[in-house]
Design an enzyme around this catalytic site. Structure first.
Site, short mmCIF file in Angstrom:
data_model
loop_
_atom_site.label_atom_id
_atom_site.label_comp_id
_atom_site.label_asym_id
_atom_site.label_seq_id
_atom_site.Cartn_x
_atom_site.Cartn_y
_atom_site.Cartn_z
N GLU A 261 0.83 -1.21 0.00
CA GLU A 261 0.00 0.00 0.00
C GLU A 261 0.86 1.26 0.00
OE1 GLU A 261 -2.60 -0.92 -1.10
OE2 GLU A 261 -4.17 -0.54 0.37
N THR B 155 -5.20 8.70 -5.97
CA THR B 155 -5.26 8.70 -4.51
C THR B 155 -4.52 9.94 -3.96
OG1 THR B 155 -5.27 6.31 -4.57
CG2 THR B 155 -4.78 7.30 -2.45
#
Ligand code: ADP
Length: 309
Positions: free
Chosen positions: A128, A181
């Site tokens: 991540e 993101t």
């Protein structure tokens, strides 16, 4: 055991009032991954079907998470990874998390499960970090553990599995626009008021309590995001209408899935969840933006083993 084939589920992070700490696992949306032992040490990504993603180990979240794990466990052999992507990257339903979680789960299983599934979260988080710049756990934890998970603390890492009622269903609409993101994070405010923090704490506590007791009304009342949704929703076309239509169709509530652009709703019962999907689809159709709708039960177990040999 030389090879394992896995179903790596999609996940919804934040779940309105749980920014960066709450996530849930979906049952019917996910990738498949095959992890195979190789005589050569190290990690190789051999194939990615269904998406244009890097095969270089250090540039793929599955590779980075796998490297973090083998550095800790130091096996005498290596692993190859092949991925069939069904979750679109950047959709907001944990595409990178599914790959990072699958890689560490598969390797750990082929090594005879020296680590617990909970212990794998910290390695999957390294994937991540590659995808979004922060090692957040709110997608990888539910992908690995299933159900709802709460990151009670990041330092030290403390992940809590949260019970949820069986009739709870999720609806996700994914408008296929690009929302990085990084951009979705850059609109967020650094500081928040005490008043907003108080409201958010109340709702997060309410949601957790509603999930444990199966109080659907309380779940609905608590699905409210004071901190992120007001600023981030501007980046998502028709967000307010989508959410309002889902609620008018009977959904308990909804919000932005992860950092968007997907929008989710939670409903009691499959029929209502499907109806929420239909009304959201009707709104999105008018925009001309291509989209996908997913309706799914909550997946109580997380990653599933399809086959081992
Ligand atoms: P989502 O919004 O669905 O959670 P993310 O933003 O977490 O998706 O991750 C997408 C980013 O991660 C993209 O930049 C993509 O190129 C990168 N990436 C690298 N490897 C993978 C992988 N195996 N699966 C998905 N995304 C990957």
């Amino acid at each position: 055991m030389n090879e394992i084939q896995l179903f790596c589920p999609a996940t919804i992070a934040n779940v309105s009032c749980g920014f960066d700490v709450l996530g849930l696992c979906l049952e019917s949306v996910g990738d498949t991954m095959t992890v195979t032992k190789t005589p050569e040490k190290g990690i190789r990504i051999t194939e990615i079907i269904g998406a244009d993603l890097p095969l270089e180990t250090e540039k793929n979240v599955a590779g980075v998470a796998a490297l973090a794990l083998i550095e800790a466990l130091d096996p005498d052999f290596g692993f190859s990874i092949s991925i069939t992507k069904n979750i679109k990257a950047g959709s907001g339903i944990g595409s990178s998390a599914a790959s990072a979680a699958g890689a560490v789960f598969g390797i750990n299983h082929l090594l005879g499960s020296p680590l617990s599934t909970k212990e794998l979260v910290q390695y999957a988080m390294q994937g991540e970090k590659l995808a979004s710049g922060t090692a957040h756990a709110d997608n990888v934890a539910p992908a690995l553990l299933g159900g709802f998970t709460l990151v009670r603390s990041y330092d030290p890492l403390d992940i809590i599995a949260i019970k949820s009622p069986t009739e709870l269903y999720a609806t996700v609409i994914h408008p296929q626009i690009e929302l990085k993101t990084k951009d979705a994070r850059s609109v967020l405010k650094e500081n928040i008021s005490l008043k907003k923090a108080t409201i958010q704490c109340g709702n997060l506590g309410g949601l957790i309590s509603g999930l444990y007791t199966g109080d659907y009304d309380l779940i609905g009342r608590s699905l409210h995001d004071e901190l992120v949704e007001p600023v981030r929703s501007i980046l998502i076309p028709k967000f307010d209408e989508l959410k309002a239509a889902a609620i008018a169709a009977g959904a308990l509530g909804g919000g932005i899935s992860g950092s968007g652009p997907s929008v989710f709703a939670l409903s009691k019962g499959l029929t209502t969840a499907k109806r929420a999907g239909q009304v959201m689809a009707a709104i999105m159709k008018d925009t001309g933006i291509p989209f996908e709708v997913h309706v799914s039960a909550i997946n109580p177990e997380g990653i599933k083993i399809i086959h081992v040999q």
